[in-house]
Scaffold this motif. Structure first.
Motif, PDB file in Angstrom:
ATOM      1  N   HIS A 131       0.843  -1.086  -0.067  1.00  0.00           N
ATOM      2  CA  HIS A 131       0.064   0.019  -0.044  1.00  0.00           C
ATOM      3  C   HIS A 131       1.035   1.241  -0.045  1.00  0.00           C
ATOM      4  CE1 HIS A 131      -4.218  -1.768   1.717  1.00  0.00           C
ATOM      5  NE2 HIS A 131      -3.613  -2.293   0.334  1.00  0.00           N
ATOM      6  N   PHE A 132       0.599   2.384  -0.839  1.00  0.00           N
ATOM      7  CA  PHE A 132       1.511   3.222  -1.005  1.00  0.00           C
ATOM      8  C   PHE A 132       0.904   4.590  -0.402  1.00  0.00           C
ATOM      9  CE2 PHE A 132       2.425   0.461  -4.324  1.00  0.00           C
ATOM     10  CZ  PHE A 132       4.215   0.492  -4.213  1.00  0.00           C
ATOM     11  N   ASP A 133      -0.152   4.563   0.545  1.00  0.00           N
ATOM     12  CA  ASP A 133      -0.936   5.624   1.141  1.00  0.00           C
ATOM     13  C   ASP A 133      -0.027   6.620   1.740  1.00  0.00           C
ATOM     14  OD1 ASP A 133      -3.216   4.261   0.100  1.00  0.00           O
ATOM     15  OD2 ASP A 133      -3.626   3.419   2.144  1.00  0.00           O
ATOM     16  N   ASN A 134       1.002   6.158   2.577  1.00  0.00           N
ATOM     17  CA  ASN A 134       1.816   7.008   3.067  1.00  0.00           C
ATOM     18  C   ASN A 134       3.309   6.638   2.597  1.00  0.00           C
ATOM     19  OD1 ASN A 134       0.057   8.258   5.064  1.00  0.00           O
ATOM     20  ND2 ASN A 134      -0.340   6.170   5.863  1.00  0.00           N
ATOM     21  N   GLN A 135       3.408   6.860   1.496  1.00  0.00           N
ATOM     22  CA  GLN A 135       4.709   6.034   0.772  1.00  0.00           C
ATOM     23  C   GLN A 135       5.981   7.249   1.253  1.00  0.00           C
ATOM     24  OE1 GLN A 135       5.204   3.198  -0.818  1.00  0.00           O
ATOM     25  NE2 GLN A 135       7.425   3.854  -0.370  1.00  0.00           N
ATOM     26  N   LYS A 136       7.274   6.628   1.350  1.00  0.00           N
ATOM     27  CA  LYS A 136       8.244   7.575   1.519  1.00  0.00           C
ATOM     28  C   LYS A 136       8.959   7.173   0.304  1.00  0.00           C
ATOM     29  CE  LYS A 136       8.065   9.161   5.743  1.00  0.00           C
ATOM     30  NZ  LYS A 136       8.322  10.636   6.175  1.00  0.00           N
ATOM     31  N   PHE A 137       9.876   8.399  -0.191  1.00  0.00           N
ATOM     32  CA  PHE A 137      10.787   8.302  -1.317  1.00  0.00           C
ATOM     33  C   PHE A 137      12.185   9.161  -0.867  1.00  0.00           C
ATOM     34  CE2 PHE A 137       6.412   8.525  -2.866  1.00  0.00           C
ATOM     35  CZ  PHE A 137       6.368   7.900  -4.113  1.00  0.00           C
ATOM     36  N   VAL A 138      12.993   8.080  -1.613  1.00  0.00           N
ATOM     37  CA  VAL A 138      14.317   8.377  -1.372  1.00  0.00           C
ATOM     38  C   VAL A 138      15.045   8.853  -2.914  1.00  0.00           C
ATOM     39  CG1 VAL A 138      15.002   6.974   0.458  1.00  0.00           C
ATOM     40  CG2 VAL A 138      15.074   6.005  -1.935  1.00  0.00           C
ATOM     41  N   THR A 139      16.254   9.781  -2.669  1.00  0.00           N
ATOM     42  CA  THR A 139      16.836  10.280  -3.889  1.00  0.00           C
ATOM     43  C   THR A 139      17.593   8.924  -4.771  1.00  0.00           C
ATOM     44  OG1 THR A 139      19.082  10.251  -2.891  1.00  0.00           O
ATOM     45  CG2 THR A 139      17.684  12.183  -2.806  1.00  0.00           C
ATOM     46  N   ARG A 140      17.695   9.255  -6.055  1.00  0.00           N
ATOM     47  CA  ARG A 140      18.277   8.346  -7.108  1.00  0.00           C
ATOM     48  C   ARG A 140      19.751   8.203  -6.323  1.00  0.00           C
ATOM     49  NH1 ARG A 140      17.564   5.323 -11.312  1.00  0.00           N
ATOM     50  NH2 ARG A 140      15.343   6.187 -11.723  1.00  0.00           N
ATOM     51  N   THR A 141      20.324   8.985  -6.134  1.00  0.00           N
ATOM     52  CA  THR A 141      21.758   8.571  -5.684  1.00  0.00           C
ATOM     53  C   THR A 141      21.712   7.517  -4.388  1.00  0.00           C
ATOM     54  OG1 THR A 141      22.269  10.845  -5.956  1.00  0.00           O
ATOM     55  CG2 THR A 141      23.752   9.703  -4.320  1.00  0.00           C
ATOM     56  N   PHE A 142      20.746   7.892  -3.644  1.00  0.00           N
ATOM     57  CA  PHE A 142      20.666   6.519  -2.354  1.00  0.00           C
ATOM     58  C   PHE A 142      20.471   5.298  -2.969  1.00  0.00           C
ATOM     59  CE2 PHE A 142      18.141   4.121   0.585  1.00  0.00           C
ATOM     60  CZ  PHE A 142      18.930   4.206   1.588  1.00  0.00           C
ATOM     61  N   HIS A 143      19.347   5.175  -3.803  1.00  0.00           N
ATOM     62  CA  HIS A 143      19.138   4.212  -4.478  1.00  0.00           C
ATOM     63  C   HIS A 143      20.237   3.395  -5.184  1.00  0.00           C
ATOM     64  CE1 HIS A 143      16.482   1.179  -6.598  1.00  0.00           C
ATOM     65  NE2 HIS A 143      16.924   1.513  -7.913  1.00  0.00           N
ATOM     66  N   GLU A 144      20.846   4.102  -6.013  1.00  0.00           N
ATOM     67  CA  GLU A 144      22.050   3.629  -6.606  1.00  0.00           C
ATOM     68  C   GLU A 144      23.232   3.034  -5.705  1.00  0.00           C
ATOM     69  OE1 GLU A 144      22.883   6.458  -9.774  1.00  0.00           O
ATOM     70  OE2 GLU A 144      21.262   5.727 -10.982  1.00  0.00           O
ATOM     71  N   LYS A 145      23.410   3.809  -4.706  1.00  0.00           N
ATOM     72  CA  LYS A 145      24.363   3.513  -3.864  1.00  0.00           C
ATOM     73  C   LYS A 145      24.077   2.236  -3.090  1.00  0.00           C
ATOM     74  CE  LYS A 145      26.714   5.419   0.290  1.00  0.00           C
ATOM     75  NZ  LYS A 145      26.888   6.496   1.110  1.00  0.00           N
ATOM     76  N   ASN A 146      22.976   1.918  -2.734  1.00  0.00           N
ATOM     77  CA  ASN A 146      22.472   0.858  -1.887  1.00  0.00           C
ATOM     78  C   ASN A 146      21.791  -0.299  -2.802  1.00  0.00           C
ATOM     79  OD1 ASN A 146      22.586   1.510   1.172  1.00  0.00           O
ATOM     80  ND2 ASN A 146      21.821   3.372   0.069  1.00  0.00           N
ATOM     81  N   ILE A 147      22.629  -0.870  -3.442  1.00  0.00           N
ATOM     82  CA  ILE A 147      22.309  -2.227  -4.574  1.00  0.00           C
ATOM     83  C   ILE A 147      21.612  -3.255  -3.842  1.00  0.00           C
ATOM     84  CG2 ILE A 147      23.317  -3.623  -6.232  1.00  0.00           C
ATOM     85  CD1 ILE A 147      25.511  -1.745  -6.830  1.00  0.00           C
ATOM     86  N   LYS A 148      22.054  -3.665  -2.768  1.00  0.00           N
ATOM     87  CA  LYS A 148      21.794  -4.927  -2.031  1.00  0.00           C
ATOM     88  C   LYS A 148      20.137  -4.823  -1.750  1.00  0.00           C
ATOM     89  CE  LYS A 148      22.468  -4.653   2.946  1.00  0.00           C
ATOM     90  NZ  LYS A 148      22.722  -5.274   3.998  1.00  0.00           N
ATOM     91  N   SER A 149      19.659  -3.487  -1.556  1.00  0.00           N
ATOM     92  CA  SER A 149      18.207  -3.241  -1.027  1.00  0.00           C
ATOM     93  C   SER A 149      17.342  -2.877  -2.224  1.00  0.00           C
ATOM     94  CB  SER A 149      18.377  -1.994   0.012  1.00  0.00           C
ATOM     95  OG  SER A 149      18.623  -1.001  -0.248  1.00  0.00           O
TER      96      SER A 149
END
Length: 395
Positions: free
Chosen positions: A51-69
């Motif tokens: 459910h995306f009712d209270n969804q959080k978002f992160v930066t693409r920089t964070f996403h690309e840095k944390n590959i395992k997650s």
């Protein structure tokens, strides 16, 4: 069962990892920002979809840095703490990251992703995992424990057949949930249109409506608790409504109550019949619910034995004014919604004719929600009955 064989989870998956662990408060960003990536948390998981009712978002920089997650389509997500063992499938092709959940990527040549989810939903696997939680303050599920778990599975074609049966029930449950969400949104929109914005009345409150305190129009009372409550809890007897029975319940109606109290405790509590409206005043205050079964209520609940307003009207009113009640309680989180706060809350009482017209519109909507919610309960019971039988090869 002759074709069923034992495998470790490691043997039938491509990876078993834990998502990002720690704080990422500084990495959150607005959904509208360029390249914002969804951050899936335990609180976003249901037992079927995210459910995306209270969804959080992160930066693409964070996403690309944390590959395992990083998540891939059809990854199985398992709650690592909180509601340990709650499972959900990531169904999207879009990139996403995750926080404090275990990620299992099935090997599609060996294991059907939906079958694997239902395997982890089975009581046998849940019981094993619940006995392996580590930590005393906030027990967590260990990835190695999950990876080394031995499960008994059939050939892939049979896995897909089993998954198809169970997912067809879940699909119908989810569809019904969406229908009910839409119906309740319609009802709330009607309420706001009539009694907040006054649009049918030219944008202002009509003459002749009474202005007063809620307590002038509604009798407000509090439940009661026999103490010490541990002496009165039982496996049978009178139902005992707790805040935890409704805190994650989206429906206006309460159809399931987990605990009971002994008959000896009846004189120290309040017994309500099905059809009664209650409002939480502690733990998670300000939650209105309509009972679909008889139950006793403790002093963390308010109830309304006499009212000039219908249950449906009051339910929608409480949903509308909850943020204001929170503010009156001195903060966004408070432990007790005092009865006096509610009694002294100023409202307008519409004319009898207006209330009757509104009730004629709203009552059928609530009736449809209740019928649909009862069907959801039946479907869930059928699914939960079939699941262990399918998972151990009995069917």
């Amino acid at each position: 069962m002759e074709e069923w064989k034992e495998f470790s989870v490691h043997d039938i998956t491509r990876r078993v990892k834990v998502g990002f662990v720690g704080s990422c408060e500084n990495d959150y960003c607005n959904k509208t920002e360029t390249d914002a990536i969804p951050m899936i948390r335990t609180t976003d998981l249901t037992n079927y979809i995210i459910h995306f009712d209270n969804q959080k978002f992160v930066t693409r920089t964070f996403h690309e840095k944390n590959i395992k997650s990083q998540l891939h389509k059809h990854d199985l997500l398992i709650a690592r703490h909180g509601d340990n063992g709650k499972t959900c499938i990531y169904e999207s092709d879009e990139p996403a990251n995750c926080l404090n959940v275990i990620i299992i990527e099935p090997d599609n040549n060996k294991c059907d992703y939906k079958f694997l989810k239902y395997m982890f939903d089975s009581s046998s696997v849940k019981n094993i995992l619940s006995g392996t939680l580590v930590g005393s303050v906030q027990p967590v599920l260990n990835t190695k424990t999950v990876e080394n778990l031995i499960i008994n599975i059939p050939p892939l074609p049979i896995q897909k057949k089993i998954a198809a049966i169970l997912s067809s029930l879940d699909d119908k449950i989810e569809l019904n949930n969406k229908i009910n969400t839409n119906l309740e949104q319609q009802a709330q929109a009607f309420f706001k249109n009539w009694f907040v914005d006054f649009e049918p009345f030219g944008g202002k409150m009509p003459e002749g409506w009474k202005v007063g305190k809620l307590g002038d129009f509604v009798e407000i009372k509090r439940g009661g608790s026999p103490r010490p409550i541990q002496k009165f809890l039982s496996d049978e007897g009178y139902r005992w409504l707790k805040i935890s029975d409704v805190s994650s319940l989206s429906s206006p109606f309460v159809l399931n109550i987990a605990e009971h109290i002994k008959e000896e405790g009846l004189s120290k509590t309040v017994f309500l019949k099905a059809g009664s409206l209650v409002l939480s005043n502690s733990a998670t205050p300000g939650i209105p619910k309509i009972l679909d079964l008889d139950t006793c209520i403790h002093d963390g609940w308010l109830y309304f034995p006499k009212s000039q307003l219908s249950n449906e009207y009051l339910y929608l009113l409480f949903k509308e004014i909850r943020p204001q009640l929170v503010n009156l309680g001195n903060g966004s989180i408070f432990t007790n919604l005092k009865t006096d706060i509610l009694k002294n809350f100023e409202i307008s009482l519409p004319s009898t004719e207006t209330l009757s017209k509104f009730q004629n519109i709203i009552k059928p909507i609530f009736e449809k929600v209740l019928v649909t919610q009862r069907e959801i309960k039946q479907l869930e019971t059928l699914r939960d009955t079939l699941l262990p039988k399918l998972m151990n090869g009995e069917i």
